[in-house]
Enzyme design. Structure first.
Site, PDB file in Angstrom:
ATOM      1  CG  LEU A 221      -1.862  -1.294   1.334  1.00  0.00           C
ATOM      2  CD1 LEU A 221      -2.501  -1.260   2.570  1.00  0.00           C
ATOM      3  CD2 LEU A 221      -2.757  -1.195   0.136  1.00  0.00           C
ATOM      4  CG  ASP A 252      10.922  -4.414  -8.917  1.00  0.00           C
ATOM      5  OD1 ASP A 252       9.823  -4.960  -9.082  1.00  0.00           O
ATOM      6  OD2 ASP A 252      11.221  -3.614  -9.916  1.00  0.00           O
TER       7      ASP A 252
END
Length: 300
Positions: A221, A252
């Site tokens: 989020l 990532d």
């Protein structure tokens, strides 16, 4: 096992353009700087995991242009096993990243050599995929190859971390191999066939994703933290309070660190706690891979 983590995915060069703000349609804007840096969601996740001390292998492809060496530089420096990264005729994948003063970015990806990481390439790397404790997948390579890699890992009894990014629709039989499925709010909405602009409570979203039949869910989020759902129930973690310099590759960094924790046998919540700290560290520096912390670096 041969490796802690294998990442099957994209290897890119990132052309990063620094601008005061993002463009409006039809507008010309003077930028401040441009850099060519290593990137690609797959390579980013592999570097993030390897810098944390994991034994990591990469399955992917680069081209025969000068960008190939840029794209591979940090993978090599982090000690990632590149035996399954092929060189194919043509350009290396390229991402054009526009980075604004507020740290937010917009990205256009040209697949290049990544489009050749297909089912045949995955089959050729089957022993590498089956020989790692955790297999990490994203969606910057052909989706049928993502599915085949997930099945190979699952059939070998390995854990599949499936990051459905960029947002796309994957077959249910592939999604159900994920443990966990890792998505942000936009990606979750696409998977659920919902309007990405509609506000839905995070706990409701993870429940709906779990109802697809996945083993566990991790919903990122951004500044609001992380919500997850697994066999222990629903859990949440706050984001670390840092001032962002560049958010490129933060997701990532999170996925790579999450895979490391899972490979170590940590519960999903504990692995996600490490991942939030690594992601927070990454946004404080320019670039994706170059911003990722090493094993002994202090974390927020």
């Amino acid at each position: 096992m041969d490796h802690d983590v294998v990442v099957v995915g994209s290897v890119n060069a990132d052309l990063v353009l620094e601008v005061p703000r993002h463009l409006h349609p039809g507008e010309t804007l003077l930028g401040r700087d441009a850099s060519v840096l290593p990137g690609g969601k797959g390579a980013n996740q592999a570097v993030a995991a390897a810098r944390l001390g994991a034994d990591v292998a990469m399955v992917g492809a680069v081209g025969t242009d000068p960008n190939a060496d840029v794209a591979l530089a940090e993978l090599r420096r982090a000690g990632v096993d590149l035996a399954a990264v092929r060189r194919v005729e043509g350009p290396t994948g390229l991402a054009v990243v526009t980075l604004a003063d507020d740290g937010e970015n917009s990205i256009i990806v040209i697949p290049g050599a990544n489009s050749t990481t297909d089912v045949a390439a995955v089959e050729a790397a089957a022993s590498t995929i089956a020989g790692a404790a955790v297999c990490v997948l994203q969606a910057e390579i052909p989706l049928d190859a993502v599915g085949r890699a997930a099945h190979l890992a699952h059939e070998a009894g390995r854990r599949v971390v499936l990051n459905v990014a960029p947002a796309c629709r994957l077959p249910l039989d592939v999604l159900r191999l994920a443990d966990p499925l890792v998505v942000n709010e936009h990606e979750a909405a696409i998977l659920l066939g919902a309007d990405p602009g509609t506000a839905v409570p995070a706990e409701q979203t993870v429940r709906e994703l779990a109802e697809l039949g996945v083993g566990s869910v991790v919903l990122t989020l951004g500044a609001a933290g992380v919500v997850g759902l697994d066999a222990t129930g629903t859990w949440s973690l706050p984001a670390r309070p840092v001032t962002p310099r560049d958010t490129t590759g933060a997701g990532d960094a999170f996925v790579g660190a999450l895979a490391v924790g899972l490979a170590q046998g940590d519960p999903a919540r504990d692995a996600a706690l490490l991942a939030t700290r690594v992601a927070a560290a990454s946004v404080q520096r320019l670039g994706a891979q170059l911003s990722y912390p090493w094993k002994d670096d202090p974390l927020p």
